[in-house]
Design an enzyme around this catalytic site. Structure first.
Site, mmCIF file in Angstrom:
data_model
loop_
_atom_site.group_PDB
_atom_site.id
_atom_site.type_symbol
_atom_site.label_atom_id
_atom_site.label_comp_id
_atom_site.label_asym_id
_atom_site.label_seq_id
_atom_site.Cartn_x
_atom_site.Cartn_y
_atom_site.Cartn_z
ATOM 1 N N ASN A 13 0.864 -1.185 0.000
ATOM 2 C CA ASN A 13 0.000 0.000 0.000
ATOM 3 C C ASN A 13 0.898 1.231 0.000
ATOM 4 O O ASN A 13 1.453 1.599 1.032
ATOM 5 C CB ASN A 13 -0.884 -0.029 1.264
ATOM 6 N N TRP A 14 1.026 1.854 -1.174
ATOM 7 C CA TRP A 14 1.925 3.011 -1.284
ATOM 8 C C TRP A 14 1.348 4.245 -0.590
ATOM 9 O O TRP A 14 2.036 5.227 -0.420
ATOM 10 C CB TRP A 14 2.189 3.341 -2.755
ATOM 11 N N LYS A 15 0.074 4.211 -0.258
ATOM 12 C CA LYS A 15 -0.616 5.413 0.273
ATOM 13 C C LYS A 15 -0.377 6.564 -0.722
ATOM 14 O O LYS A 15 -0.305 6.311 -1.916
ATOM 15 C CB LYS A 15 -0.139 5.744 1.679
ATOM 16 N N HIS A 92 -9.429 0.868 5.028
ATOM 17 C CA HIS A 92 -8.156 1.156 5.712
ATOM 18 C C HIS A 92 -8.430 2.176 6.814
ATOM 19 O O HIS A 92 -9.248 3.086 6.654
ATOM 20 C CB HIS A 92 -7.139 1.699 4.698
ATOM 21 N N GLU A 94 -6.895 4.674 7.816
ATOM 22 C CA GLU A 94 -6.699 6.083 7.458
ATOM 23 C C GLU A 94 -7.907 6.631 6.717
ATOM 24 O O GLU A 94 -8.279 7.798 6.877
ATOM 25 C CB GLU A 94 -5.412 6.237 6.617
ATOM 26 N N GLU A 164 -5.183 -5.034 10.797
ATOM 27 C CA GLU A 164 -4.205 -3.957 10.960
ATOM 28 C C GLU A 164 -4.489 -3.195 12.251
ATOM 29 O O GLU A 164 -5.332 -2.274 12.263
ATOM 30 C CB GLU A 164 -4.298 -2.985 9.786
ATOM 31 N N GLY A 170 2.482 2.371 10.667
ATOM 32 C CA GLY A 170 3.411 3.487 10.461
ATOM 33 C C GLY A 170 4.114 3.948 11.725
ATOM 34 O O GLY A 170 4.719 5.017 11.745
ATOM 35 N N SER A 209 3.639 -2.049 10.380
ATOM 36 C CA SER A 209 5.097 -2.022 10.560
ATOM 37 C C SER A 209 5.774 -3.358 10.248
ATOM 38 O O SER A 209 6.704 -3.759 10.942
ATOM 39 C CB SER A 209 5.441 -1.547 11.977
ATOM 40 N N GLY A 230 2.809 -1.068 4.274
ATOM 41 C CA GLY A 230 2.813 0.364 3.951
ATOM 42 C C GLY A 230 4.225 0.831 3.650
ATOM 43 O O GLY A 230 4.746 0.639 2.554
ATOM 44 N N GLY A 231 4.880 1.428 4.647
ATOM 45 C CA GLY A 231 6.194 2.044 4.462
ATOM 46 C C GLY A 231 7.202 1.178 3.716
ATOM 47 O O GLY A 231 7.872 1.652 2.789
HETATM 48 C C1 PEP Z 1 -0.693 0.226 6.089
HETATM 49 O O1 PEP Z 1 -0.791 1.408 5.866
HETATM 50 O O2 PEP Z 1 -1.563 -0.542 5.674
HETATM 51 C C2 PEP Z 1 0.462 -0.249 6.848
HETATM 52 C C3 PEP Z 1 0.438 -1.456 7.320
HETATM 53 O O3 PEP Z 1 1.510 0.650 7.012
HETATM 54 P P1 PEP Z 1 2.951 0.335 7.648
HETATM 55 O O4 PEP Z 1 3.438 -0.957 7.046
HETATM 56 O O5 PEP Z 1 3.790 1.498 7.254
HETATM 57 O O6 PEP Z 1 2.764 0.225 9.116
#
Ligand code: PEP
Length: 248
Positions: A13-15, A92, A94, A164, A170, A209, A230-231
């Protein structure tokens, strides 16, 4: 993961990150690797969808619950299909927070994605306060029930779930493998009350994470079938190492 019927999946997930050059870098890094025991999917910002080669599995980070019309800023499932998009992240945390997406709106979006024969990646997960209050399982059950009530258990055979925990997204604060496993097992048991075959077959990703250094241990848990990343999905080498952990 233990069930031979569940194929591991890692979704990036590049956001609202990345650029045109990342498309090329990710594809060249991942395509060189032999990842025959798992699937990987990239969910970039929508403008980049058309830049990927047809062999890359693509997803989006959101989709409208409506078919078309006066919904400024929204993108419909039929548009996504035209760009070869097979997956849609729905619910998600966010989007639930920034865009006030309620459980009901999330359920409507899941229904719309399923209707178009795309695969929703339905996200559920609790804020830290809920975990501390000891109401974690009720919270997750309510998120699942909103979707179950609208689409029915049989539709869950065609979707992917992602657990999640919001406090792990994040933040660098990953859930321990035991914490992830406990919730994944709960989710499977919750679905099994309605249909045990669907519960056994459904792919449940962990997100929060995940890195190359912790992926293997998380993915070795019996009910963890891969990750929503994500990251680390923005770094081709990190993303590859997570995919390799799922490929074992
Ligand atoms: C996400 O945004 O779905 C996520 C899991 O982010 P991160 O891996 O950066 O915690």
């Amino acid at each position: 993961m233990t069930s031979s019927t569940r194929r591991p999946l890692v979704a990036g997930n590049w956001k609202m990150n990345g650029d045109k050059s990342l498309v090329e870098k990710i594809e060249s890094q991942l395509n060189q690797a032999k990842l025959s025991n798992m699937d990987w999917v990239i969910c970039p910002p929508a403008p980049y969808l058309g830049l990927f080669s047809s062999s890359t599995k693509l997803g989006v980070q959101n989709v409208s619950q409506f078919d078309s019309g006066a919904h400024t800023g929204e993108v419909s499932v039929s548009m996504l299909k035209e760009f070869g998009c097979g997956y849609a992240i729905i619910g998600h945390s966010e989007r639930r927070e920034d865009n006030f997406e309620s459980d009901e709106i999330v359920a409507q979006k899941v229904a719309k994605v399923l209707e178009a024969k795309l695969t929703p990646i339905l996200c559920v997960g609790e804020p830290e306060s809920v975990r501390e209050a000891g109401t974690l399982f009720d919270y997750i059950a309510a998120q699942l029930n909103a979707v179950l009530d609208l689409v029915g258990i049989s539709a869950f055979a065609n979707l992917v779930l992602a657990y999640e925990p919001i406090w792990a997204i994040g933040t660098g604060k990953t859930a321990s493998p035991e914490q992830a496993q406990e919730v994944h097992a709960f989710i499977r048991e919750h679905l099994a009350k309605q249909d045990s075959n669907v519960a056994v077959g459904i792919v449940i990703l962990y997100g929060g994470s995940v890195k190359g250094s912790n992926a293997k241990e998380l993915f070795s848990q019996a009910d963890v079938d891969g990750g929503l990343i994500g990251g680390a999905s923005l770094n081709p080498e990190d993303f590859l190492s997570i995919c390799l952990a799922a490929n074992q």
